[in-house]
Scaffold this motif. Structure first.
Motif, PDB file in Angstrom:
ATOM      1  N   LYS A  99       0.821  -1.218   0.000  1.00 13.23           N
ATOM      2  CA  LYS A  99       0.000   0.000   0.000  1.00 13.23           C
ATOM      3  C   LYS A  99       0.855   1.269   0.000  1.00 13.23           C
ATOM      4  CE  LYS A  99      -4.121   1.927   2.062  1.00 13.23           C
ATOM      5  NZ  LYS A  99      -5.255   1.655   2.931  1.00 13.23           N
ATOM      6  N   GLU A 126      -6.605  -1.663  -3.423  1.00 17.86           N
ATOM      7  CA  GLU A 126      -7.875  -2.363  -3.232  1.00 17.86           C
ATOM      8  C   GLU A 126      -8.424  -2.876  -4.564  1.00 17.86           C
ATOM      9  OE1 GLU A 126     -11.183  -4.167  -1.718  1.00 17.86           O
ATOM     10  OE2 GLU A 126      -9.396  -3.499  -0.644  1.00 17.86           O
ATOM     11  N   TYR A 152      -1.425  -9.103   1.560  1.00 15.22           N
ATOM     12  CA  TYR A 152      -2.581  -9.073   2.459  1.00 15.22           C
ATOM     13  C   TYR A 152      -2.157  -8.981   3.927  1.00 15.22           C
ATOM     14  CZ  TYR A 152      -5.942 -10.530  -1.162  1.00 15.22           C
ATOM     15  OH  TYR A 152      -6.757 -10.596  -2.261  1.00 15.22           O
ATOM     16  N   ASP A 154      -1.778  -6.691   5.898  1.00 16.57           N
ATOM     17  CA  ASP A 154      -2.577  -5.752   6.695  1.00 16.57           C
ATOM     18  C   ASP A 154      -3.959  -6.307   7.024  1.00 16.57           C
ATOM     19  OD1 ASP A 154      -0.807  -3.621   7.041  1.00 16.57           O
ATOM     20  OD2 ASP A 154      -1.330  -2.733   5.102  1.00 16.57           O
ATOM     21  N   ASP A 155      -4.353  -7.391   6.376  1.00 18.69           N
ATOM     22  CA  ASP A 155      -5.702  -7.935   6.566  1.00 18.69           C
ATOM     23  C   ASP A 155      -5.670  -9.462   6.449  1.00 18.69           C
ATOM     24  OD1 ASP A 155      -8.406  -8.449   6.759  1.00 18.69           O
ATOM     25  OD2 ASP A 155      -8.985  -6.967   5.235  1.00 18.69           O
ATOM     26  N   ILE A 156      -5.109 -10.086   7.458  1.00 19.93           N
ATOM     27  CA  ILE A 156      -4.948 -11.539   7.448  1.00 19.93           C
ATOM     28  C   ILE A 156      -6.296 -12.250   7.356  1.00 19.93           C
ATOM     29  CG2 ILE A 156      -4.138 -13.515   8.803  1.00 19.93           C
ATOM     30  CD1 ILE A 156      -1.910 -11.660   9.846  1.00 19.93           C
ATOM     31  N   GLN A 157      -7.330 -11.718   7.986  1.00 16.87           N
ATOM     32  CA  GLN A 157      -8.644 -12.354   7.929  1.00 16.87           C
ATOM     33  C   GLN A 157      -9.186 -12.379   6.490  1.00 16.87           C
ATOM     34  OE1 GLN A 157      -7.869  -9.967  10.297  1.00 16.87           O
ATOM     35  NE2 GLN A 157      -7.512 -11.537  11.849  1.00 16.87           N
ATOM     36  N   ARG A 158      -8.893 -11.366   5.729  1.00 20.09           N
ATOM     37  CA  ARG A 158      -9.367 -11.320   4.343  1.00 20.09           C
ATOM     38  C   ARG A 158      -8.732 -12.441   3.517  1.00 20.09           C
ATOM     39  NH1 ARG A 158      -9.340  -5.930   0.520  1.00 20.09           N
ATOM     40  NH2 ARG A 158     -10.356  -6.867  -1.300  1.00 20.09           N
ATOM     41  N   ARG A 161     -10.174 -15.831   4.581  1.00 23.40           N
ATOM     42  CA  ARG A 161     -11.482 -16.113   3.963  1.00 23.40           C
ATOM     43  C   ARG A 161     -11.321 -16.540   2.505  1.00 23.40           C
ATOM     44  NH1 ARG A 161     -12.667 -11.442   6.899  1.00 23.40           N
ATOM     45  NH2 ARG A 161     -12.517 -10.155   5.021  1.00 23.40           N
ATOM     46  N   GLN A 182       4.525  -5.585   8.764  1.00 27.54           N
ATOM     47  CA  GLN A 182       3.075  -5.603   8.958  1.00 27.54           C
ATOM     48  C   GLN A 182       2.651  -6.775   9.847  1.00 27.54           C
ATOM     49  OE1 GLN A 182       2.438  -5.629   4.735  1.00 27.54           O
ATOM     50  NE2 GLN A 182       1.355  -3.691   4.820  1.00 27.54           N
TER      51      GLN A 182
END
Length: 183
Positions: A99, A126, A152, A154-158, A161, A182
Protein backbone atom coordinates in the motif's frame (compact mmCIF):
# COMPACT_ATOMS: atom_id res chain seq x y z
CA UNK A 1 11.22 -17.60 -13.24
CA UNK A 2 12.04 -16.60 -16.75
CA UNK A 3 10.73 -14.16 -19.33
CA UNK A 4 9.86 -11.48 -16.79
CA UNK A 5 8.60 -8.02 -17.61
CA UNK A 6 10.54 -5.44 -15.68
CA UNK A 7 9.97 -1.79 -16.50
CA UNK A 8 9.15 -2.60 -20.12
CA UNK A 9 12.09 -4.95 -20.71
CA UNK A 10 12.34 -8.71 -21.05
CA UNK A 11 15.06 -11.18 -20.26
CA UNK A 12 14.56 -13.30 -23.39
CA UNK A 13 16.42 -16.41 -22.23
CA UNK A 14 15.13 -16.31 -18.64
CA UNK A 15 12.86 -19.34 -18.97
CA UNK A 16 15.53 -21.46 -20.65
CA UNK A 17 18.14 -20.40 -18.11
CA UNK A 18 15.82 -21.19 -15.19
CA UNK A 19 15.07 -24.65 -16.60
CA UNK A 20 18.78 -25.41 -17.12
CA UNK A 21 19.61 -24.36 -13.56
CA UNK A 22 16.79 -26.51 -12.20
CA UNK A 23 18.25 -29.52 -14.05
CA UNK A 24 21.62 -28.93 -12.38
CA UNK A 25 20.03 -28.82 -8.91
CA UNK A 26 18.30 -32.16 -8.42
CA UNK A 27 15.79 -31.01 -5.82
CA UNK A 28 14.74 -27.81 -7.54
CA UNK A 29 12.17 -26.97 -10.18
CA UNK A 30 11.42 -24.09 -12.51
CA UNK A 31 8.29 -22.07 -13.15
CA UNK A 32 8.07 -20.35 -16.54
CA UNK A 33 7.10 -16.75 -17.16
CA UNK A 34 4.58 -15.89 -19.86
CA UNK A 35 5.26 -13.77 -22.92
CA UNK A 36 2.33 -11.37 -23.42
CA UNK A 37 2.95 -11.41 -27.17
CA UNK A 38 2.03 -15.10 -27.44
CA UNK A 39 -1.00 -17.20 -26.56
CA UNK A 40 -0.87 -18.03 -22.83
CA UNK A 41 -2.31 -21.54 -23.11
CA UNK A 42 -0.07 -22.62 -26.00
CA UNK A 43 2.97 -21.36 -24.09
CA UNK A 44 1.89 -23.19 -20.97
CA UNK A 45 1.51 -26.46 -22.90
CA UNK A 46 5.00 -26.02 -24.36
CA UNK A 47 6.56 -25.11 -21.02
CA UNK A 48 5.02 -27.99 -19.15
CA UNK A 49 6.01 -30.46 -21.91
CA UNK A 50 9.59 -29.16 -21.70
CA UNK A 51 9.93 -29.79 -17.96
CA UNK A 52 8.67 -26.69 -16.19
CA UNK A 53 6.63 -27.41 -13.06
CA UNK A 54 4.35 -24.36 -13.15
CA UNK A 55 3.82 -20.79 -14.29
CA UNK A 56 4.78 -17.58 -12.53
CA UNK A 57 2.51 -14.61 -13.18
CA UNK A 58 3.25 -10.94 -12.77
CA UNK A 59 0.10 -9.69 -14.53
CA UNK A 60 -1.58 -8.49 -11.35
CA UNK A 61 1.15 -6.07 -10.38
CA UNK A 62 0.27 -2.40 -10.81
CA UNK A 63 3.47 -1.87 -12.79
CA UNK A 64 2.28 -4.52 -15.26
CA UNK A 65 -1.16 -2.91 -15.49
CA UNK A 66 0.53 0.38 -16.25
CA UNK A 67 2.52 -1.27 -19.04
CA UNK A 68 -0.08 -3.64 -20.56
CA UNK A 69 -3.35 -1.95 -19.59
CA UNK A 70 -4.97 -5.10 -18.20
CA UNK A 71 -4.75 -7.46 -15.27
CA UNK A 72 -6.07 -10.91 -14.31
CA UNK A 73 -9.68 -10.01 -15.13
CA UNK A 74 -8.83 -9.78 -18.86
CA UNK A 75 -10.40 -12.44 -21.17
CA UNK A 76 -7.01 -13.86 -22.16
CA UNK A 77 -6.26 -14.55 -18.51
CA UNK A 78 -9.75 -15.99 -17.98
CA UNK A 79 -9.09 -18.67 -20.60
CA UNK A 80 -5.65 -19.30 -19.11
CA UNK A 81 -7.01 -19.69 -15.57
CA UNK A 82 -9.72 -22.08 -16.79
CA UNK A 83 -7.06 -24.19 -18.50
CA UNK A 84 -4.73 -24.19 -15.46
CA UNK A 85 -7.61 -25.07 -13.15
CA UNK A 86 -8.66 -28.01 -15.36
CA UNK A 87 -5.08 -29.25 -15.78
CA UNK A 88 -4.07 -28.49 -12.17
CA UNK A 89 -1.02 -26.51 -13.26
CA UNK A 90 0.61 -24.77 -10.29
CA UNK A 91 0.76 -20.98 -10.40
CA UNK A 92 2.83 -18.46 -8.48
CA UNK A 93 0.80 -15.26 -8.63
CA UNK A 94 2.05 -11.75 -8.06
CA UNK A 95 -1.13 -9.79 -7.45
CA UNK A 96 -0.30 -6.41 -6.01
CA UNK A 97 2.26 -4.18 -4.36
CA UNK A 98 2.48 -2.74 -0.83
CA UNK A 99 0.00 0.00 0.00
CA UNK A 100 2.87 2.41 0.72
CA UNK A 101 3.75 2.30 -2.99
CA UNK A 102 0.81 4.63 -3.63
CA UNK A 103 2.45 7.27 -1.44
CA UNK A 104 5.74 8.66 -2.76
CA UNK A 105 6.57 9.97 0.74
CA UNK A 106 6.38 6.46 2.26
CA UNK A 107 7.59 4.30 -0.63
CA UNK A 108 10.96 2.61 -0.28
CA UNK A 109 13.96 3.72 -2.29
CA UNK A 110 13.93 0.36 -4.12
CA UNK A 111 10.26 0.79 -5.08
CA UNK A 112 11.01 4.23 -6.46
CA UNK A 113 14.06 2.96 -8.37
CA UNK A 114 12.08 0.03 -9.83
CA UNK A 115 9.15 2.22 -10.91
CA UNK A 116 6.79 0.59 -8.41
CA UNK A 117 5.34 3.86 -7.10
CA UNK A 118 1.90 4.87 -8.31
CA UNK A 119 -0.15 8.01 -8.64
CA UNK A 120 -3.87 8.60 -9.27
CA UNK A 121 -3.52 7.27 -12.84
CA UNK A 122 -3.08 3.74 -11.47
CA UNK A 123 -6.00 2.03 -9.72
CA UNK A 124 -5.73 1.56 -5.96
CA UNK A 125 -4.30 -1.41 -4.13
CA UNK A 126 -7.88 -2.36 -3.23
CA UNK A 127 -8.84 -2.47 -6.92
CA UNK A 128 -6.02 -4.95 -7.62
CA UNK A 129 -7.15 -7.12 -4.69
CA UNK A 130 -10.71 -7.13 -6.02
CA UNK A 131 -9.63 -8.09 -9.55
CA UNK A 132 -7.71 -11.12 -8.31
CA UNK A 133 -10.34 -12.16 -5.77
CA UNK A 134 -13.06 -12.22 -8.44
CA UNK A 135 -10.87 -14.46 -10.60
CA UNK A 136 -10.03 -16.81 -7.73
CA UNK A 137 -13.67 -17.12 -6.71
CA UNK A 138 -14.55 -18.06 -10.32
CA UNK A 139 -11.73 -20.64 -10.26
CA UNK A 140 -11.73 -21.99 -6.70
CA UNK A 141 -9.80 -25.14 -7.65
CA UNK A 142 -6.75 -23.35 -9.02
CA UNK A 143 -3.47 -24.57 -7.53
CA UNK A 144 -1.91 -21.23 -6.74
CA UNK A 145 0.32 -19.44 -4.30
CA UNK A 146 0.24 -15.69 -3.78
CA UNK A 147 3.75 -14.29 -3.72
CA UNK A 148 4.78 -12.10 -0.80
CA UNK A 149 1.71 -13.04 1.26
CA UNK A 150 -0.34 -11.52 -1.57
CA UNK A 151 0.31 -8.18 0.14
CA UNK A 152 -2.58 -9.07 2.46
CA UNK A 153 -0.43 -8.70 5.59
CA UNK A 154 -2.58 -5.75 6.69
CA UNK A 155 -5.70 -7.94 6.57
CA UNK A 156 -4.95 -11.54 7.45
CA UNK A 157 -8.64 -12.35 7.93
CA UNK A 158 -9.37 -11.32 4.34
CA UNK A 159 -6.78 -13.68 2.88
CA UNK A 160 -7.90 -16.39 5.29
CA UNK A 161 -11.48 -16.11 3.96
CA UNK A 162 -10.16 -16.25 0.42
CA UNK A 163 -8.12 -19.35 1.19
CA UNK A 164 -11.16 -21.02 2.76
CA UNK A 165 -13.19 -20.32 -0.40
CA UNK A 166 -10.35 -21.53 -2.63
CA UNK A 167 -8.86 -24.71 -1.14
CA UNK A 168 -5.92 -24.82 -3.59
CA UNK A 169 -4.77 -21.32 -2.66
CA UNK A 170 -1.66 -20.71 -0.58
CA UNK A 171 0.43 -17.69 0.35
CA UNK A 172 4.16 -17.52 0.71
CA UNK A 173 6.23 -15.27 2.92
CA UNK A 174 9.17 -14.69 0.61
CA UNK A 175 11.19 -11.69 1.59
CA UNK A 176 9.41 -8.43 1.24
CA UNK A 177 10.40 -6.44 4.28
CA UNK A 178 7.05 -4.65 4.52
CA UNK A 179 5.32 -8.02 5.05
CA UNK A 180 7.41 -8.82 8.11
CA UNK A 181 6.83 -5.35 9.49
CA UNK A 182 3.08 -5.60 8.96
CA UNK A 183 2.85 -9.10 10.42
Amino acid sequence: QGLMHCNGEYYPTGNEDALEISKLLSESYAFAGLDHNRDFIEQTKEYMANGFRGIKLLGGKPSEWRYFGYTYDHPRFEEFFSYCEAEQIPLMIHNNDPKINWDIEKATTRAIEQGWVYDEKVPSQEWFFEQLEQVLLRHPKLRASLAHFGFYADDIQRVERLMEACPGLYVDITPAICIYTQL
